[in-house]
Structures are given as structure tokens and as C-alpha cells.
Design a protein around this motif. Structure first.
Motif, PDB file in Angstrom:
ATOM      1  N   LEU A  31       0.935  -1.260  -0.057  1.00  0.00           N
ATOM      2  CA  LEU A  31      -0.023   0.076  -0.092  1.00  0.00           C
ATOM      3  C   LEU A  31       0.881   1.121  -0.016  1.00  0.00           C
ATOM      4  CD1 LEU A  31      -2.605  -1.171   2.560  1.00  0.00           C
ATOM      5  CD2 LEU A  31      -3.215  -0.818   0.262  1.00  0.00           C
ATOM      6  N   LEU A  32       2.120   1.223   0.573  1.00  0.00           N
ATOM      7  CA  LEU A  32       2.656   2.390   0.800  1.00  0.00           C
ATOM      8  C   LEU A  32       3.703   2.494  -0.549  1.00  0.00           C
ATOM      9  CD1 LEU A  32       3.966   2.322   4.555  1.00  0.00           C
ATOM     10  CD2 LEU A  32       2.415   3.926   3.506  1.00  0.00           C
ATOM     11  N   ALA A  33       3.771   1.584  -1.272  1.00  0.00           N
ATOM     12  CA  ALA A  33       4.765   1.787  -2.544  1.00  0.00           C
ATOM     13  C   ALA A  33       4.157   2.667  -3.445  1.00  0.00           C
ATOM     14  CB  ALA A  33       4.818   0.214  -3.417  1.00  0.00           C
ATOM     15  N   GLY A  34       5.241   3.507  -3.850  1.00  0.00           N
ATOM     16  CA  GLY A  34       4.904   4.914  -4.748  1.00  0.00           C
ATOM     17  C   GLY A  34       3.872   5.896  -3.991  1.00  0.00           C
ATOM     18  N   VAL A  35       3.843   5.819  -2.693  1.00  0.00           N
ATOM     19  CA  VAL A  35       3.268   7.099  -1.776  1.00  0.00           C
ATOM     20  C   VAL A  35       4.846   8.013  -1.713  1.00  0.00           C
ATOM     21  CG1 VAL A  35       2.445   7.871   0.475  1.00  0.00           C
ATOM     22  CG2 VAL A  35       1.594   5.730  -0.726  1.00  0.00           C
ATOM     23  N   ASP A  36       4.374   9.273  -1.967  1.00  0.00           N
ATOM     24  CA  ASP A  36       5.518  10.131  -1.998  1.00  0.00           C
ATOM     25  C   ASP A  36       5.163  11.158  -0.853  1.00  0.00           C
ATOM     26  OD1 ASP A  36       3.484  12.139  -2.703  1.00  0.00           O
ATOM     27  OD2 ASP A  36       4.422  12.452  -4.929  1.00  0.00           O
ATOM     28  N   GLY A  37       6.101  11.976  -0.494  1.00  0.00           N
ATOM     29  CA  GLY A  37       5.826  12.602   0.691  1.00  0.00           C
ATOM     30  C   GLY A  37       4.734  13.790   0.696  1.00  0.00           C
ATOM     31  N   ALA A  38       4.340  14.286  -0.475  1.00  0.00           N
ATOM     32  CA  ALA A  38       3.108  14.880  -0.451  1.00  0.00           C
ATOM     33  C   ALA A  38       1.707  14.169  -0.090  1.00  0.00           C
ATOM     34  CB  ALA A  38       3.172  15.753  -1.704  1.00  0.00           C
ATOM     35  N   MET A  39       1.794  13.053  -0.848  1.00  0.00           N
ATOM     36  CA  MET A  39       0.465  12.111  -0.766  1.00  0.00           C
ATOM     37  C   MET A  39       0.662  11.807   0.745  1.00  0.00           C
ATOM     38  SD  MET A  39      -0.607   8.660  -2.327  1.00  0.00           S
ATOM     39  CE  MET A  39      -0.667   9.294  -3.884  1.00  0.00           C
ATOM     40  N   ALA A  40       1.790  11.206   1.369  1.00  0.00           N
ATOM     41  CA  ALA A  40       1.837  11.013   2.894  1.00  0.00           C
ATOM     42  C   ALA A  40       1.334  11.928   3.852  1.00  0.00           C
ATOM     43  CB  ALA A  40       3.231  10.676   3.269  1.00  0.00           C
ATOM     44  N   GLN A  41       1.333  13.127   3.392  1.00  0.00           N
ATOM     45  CA  GLN A  41       0.910  14.395   4.367  1.00  0.00           C
ATOM     46  C   GLN A  41      -0.319  14.768   4.321  1.00  0.00           C
ATOM     47  OE1 GLN A  41       3.651  17.625   4.738  1.00  0.00           O
ATOM     48  NE2 GLN A  41       5.228  16.452   3.802  1.00  0.00           N
ATOM     49  N   TRP A  42      -1.053  14.292   2.953  1.00  0.00           N
ATOM     50  CA  TRP A  42      -2.355  14.599   2.770  1.00  0.00           C
ATOM     51  C   TRP A  42      -3.347  14.197   3.678  1.00  0.00           C
ATOM     52  CZ3 TRP A  42      -7.185  12.101   1.945  1.00  0.00           C
ATOM     53  CH2 TRP A  42      -8.020  12.996   1.260  1.00  0.00           C
ATOM     54  N   ARG A  43      -4.396  15.135   3.792  1.00  0.00           N
ATOM     55  CA  ARG A  43      -5.501  14.727   5.088  1.00  0.00           C
ATOM     56  C   ARG A  43      -6.808  14.822   4.272  1.00  0.00           C
ATOM     57  NH1 ARG A  43      -3.766  14.836   9.892  1.00  0.00           N
ATOM     58  NH2 ARG A  43      -1.576  16.184  10.482  1.00  0.00           N
ATOM     59  N   PRO A  44      -7.717  14.163   4.830  1.00  0.00           N
ATOM     60  CA  PRO A  44      -8.989  13.938   4.338  1.00  0.00           C
ATOM     61  C   PRO A  44      -9.917  15.282   4.961  1.00  0.00           C
ATOM     62  CG  PRO A  44      -8.956  12.424   5.793  1.00  0.00           C
ATOM     63  CD  PRO A  44      -7.659  12.867   5.745  1.00  0.00           C
ATOM     64  N   GLY A  45      -9.192  15.958   6.158  1.00  0.00           N
ATOM     65  CA  GLY A  45     -10.000  16.876   6.739  1.00  0.00           C
ATOM     66  C   GLY A  45      -9.099  17.391   7.836  1.00  0.00           C
ATOM     67  N   PRO A  46      -9.537  18.341   8.663  1.00  0.00           N
ATOM     68  CA  PRO A  46      -8.577  18.915   9.546  1.00  0.00           C
ATOM     69  C   PRO A  46      -8.379  17.862  10.801  1.00  0.00           C
ATOM     70  CG  PRO A  46     -10.654  20.225   9.245  1.00  0.00           C
ATOM     71  CD  PRO A  46     -10.712  19.262   8.210  1.00  0.00           C
ATOM     72  N   ALA A  47      -9.633  17.065  10.854  1.00  0.00           N
ATOM     73  CA  ALA A  47      -9.451  16.252  12.033  1.00  0.00           C
ATOM     74  C   ALA A  47      -9.051  14.863  11.739  1.00  0.00           C
ATOM     75  CB  ALA A  47     -10.867  16.016  12.887  1.00  0.00           C
ATOM     76  N   GLY A  48      -8.658  14.693  10.462  1.00  0.00           N
ATOM     77  CA  GLY A  48      -8.151  13.094   9.829  1.00  0.00           C
ATOM     78  C   GLY A  48      -6.876  13.176  10.048  1.00  0.00           C
ATOM     79  N   HIS A  49      -6.442  11.680  10.029  1.00  0.00           N
ATOM     80  CA  HIS A  49      -5.033  11.398  10.258  1.00  0.00           C
ATOM     81  C   HIS A  49      -4.439  11.446   8.714  1.00  0.00           C
ATOM     82  CE1 HIS A  49      -4.659  10.762  14.389  1.00  0.00           C
ATOM     83  NE2 HIS A  49      -5.543   9.992  14.281  1.00  0.00           N
ATOM     84  N   SER A  50      -3.270  11.523   8.265  1.00  0.00           N
ATOM     85  CA  SER A  50      -2.477  11.419   7.561  1.00  0.00           C
ATOM     86  C   SER A  50      -1.738  10.055   7.385  1.00  0.00           C
ATOM     87  CB  SER A  50      -1.347  12.438   7.032  1.00  0.00           C
ATOM     88  OG  SER A  50      -0.241  12.547   7.969  1.00  0.00           O
ATOM     89  N   ILE A  51      -1.713   9.704   6.093  1.00  0.00           N
ATOM     90  CA  ILE A  51      -0.729   8.304   5.979  1.00  0.00           C
ATOM     91  C   ILE A  51       0.318   8.212   6.994  1.00  0.00           C
ATOM     92  CG2 ILE A  51       0.361   6.832   4.334  1.00  0.00           C
ATOM     93  CD1 ILE A  51      -1.591   7.544   2.253  1.00  0.00           C
ATOM     94  N   ALA A  52       1.218   9.364   6.751  1.00  0.00           N
ATOM     95  CA  ALA A  52       2.548   9.661   7.522  1.00  0.00           C
ATOM     96  C   ALA A  52       2.112   9.478   8.946  1.00  0.00           C
ATOM     97  CB  ALA A  52       3.132  10.807   7.109  1.00  0.00           C
TER      98      ALA A  52
END
Length: 164
Positions: A31-52
Motif C-alpha cells: 500500500l505504501l509503494a509509490g506514496v510520496d511525501g506529499a501524498m503521505a501528508q495529505w489529510r481528508p479533513g482537519p481532524a483526519g490522520h495522514s498516511i504519515a
């Protein structure tokens, strides 16, 4: 005791859920293959967790499980310690977080492989849960958060696709 729950089998299940070959779907590293730093920091909303953040959280608990298997104390239980600062601000920092996750997994798997079968039913220090219970819980925890990562990745990819 059944062979299905022997240390070697539990170590194999940890490896499958982490690297690949798990029956439930893509493993964590798949699942993490190909995830870059920008995607890892993306949040679905202010209270949601990021991948990172989830990766940092998983690393924390894998290290904690390893420490307990080796006879050390569990986490100190400080509120929020398992959701510490895991927002890499560079691609290199994201790669380092991924490497730390792999290192935590390898350390845990190695500790499990070295367990004597009888140790699985020993209570953990300061807990009435056994080492076996800790490992089964770790497997469940990892699968739960892998599912979150799968959903976050899809959402982040869709959000990227909608940008001009």
C-alpha cells in the motif's frame, strides 16, 4: 498448542501482513509503494490522520510490542505519544519514516522468531494479556491501519487528479 499459533507462524503472519501474501488484501508495504511525501501528508479533513501519521503510529506500536516481547515495559501510556509528530516536511524525511517503519517491523519479527513456544502464554509485565495476545492484537492493529492507508491513498489520488 496448535502449530498455527507457534512463534514461527506468528512471525510469518506478521511478514505477510507487512510485505505481501496476506489473504485480506494488499500488505502494508504494498500500500505504501509509490506514496510520496506529499501524498503521505495529505489529510481528508482537519481532524483526519495522514498516511504519515499512521505510519508513525504503526512504528511506535511495533517497537512497543518488540520491547514487551524482550521483557521490557510497555509504552508509558502518555496520552497521544503514539500519535507523535510524524509529518515529514521533505521527501527525504518521508523516506526515513518508511525506513524506520521497516526497521521496527524487522525488529519485531526477529523477536518473535526467537521466542520459545512456551513464552507465548506468559503474561506481559504489568498486564494480564499474554505475549500471544499482544501479537494477535498487533496483527489486527496493523491490518486495521493498512485499511485506513488504502482508503486515504485512494482519496489522496482522487484529490490530486481533481487539481488543474
Amino acid at each position: 498448542m496448535t502449530q498455527d499459533l507457534a512463534p514461527t507462524r506468528l512471525a510469518d503472519q506478521l511478514e505477510r501482513a507487512f510485505q505481501g501474501g496476506a489473504w485480506h488484501g494488499p500488505a502494508l508495504m504494498e500500500l505504501l509503494a509509490g506514496v510520496d511525501g506529499a501524498m503521505a501528508q495529505w489529510r481528508p479533513g482537519p481532524a483526519g490522520h495522514s498516511i504519515a501519521e499512521i505510519v508513525g503510529h504503526l512504528r511506535y506500536w511495533m517497537e512497543d510490542a518488540r520491547r514487551q516481547i524482550l521483557g521490557g515495559p510497555g509504552s508509558p501510556g502518555e496520552p497521544g505519544a503514539d500519535w507523535g509528530a510524524s509529518e515529514p516536511d521533505t521527501e527525504a524525511a518521508w523516506q526515513a519514516l518508511g525506513a524506520a517503519l521497516e526497521e521496527a517491523h524487522c525488529g519485531l519479527r526477529t523477536a518473535v522468531q526467537q521466542l520459545e513456544e512456551g513464552a507465548l502464554d506468559e503474561a506481559r509485565p504489568g498486564s494480564d494479556t499474554t505475549i500471544r495476545g499482544l501479537l494477535l492484537g498487533t496483527l489486527q492493529h496493523n491490518a486495521y491501519h493498512a485499511g485506513q492507508i488504502a482508503l486515504l491513498r485512494k482519496q489522496a489520488e482522487a484529490a490530486r487528479g481533481s487539481r488543474p
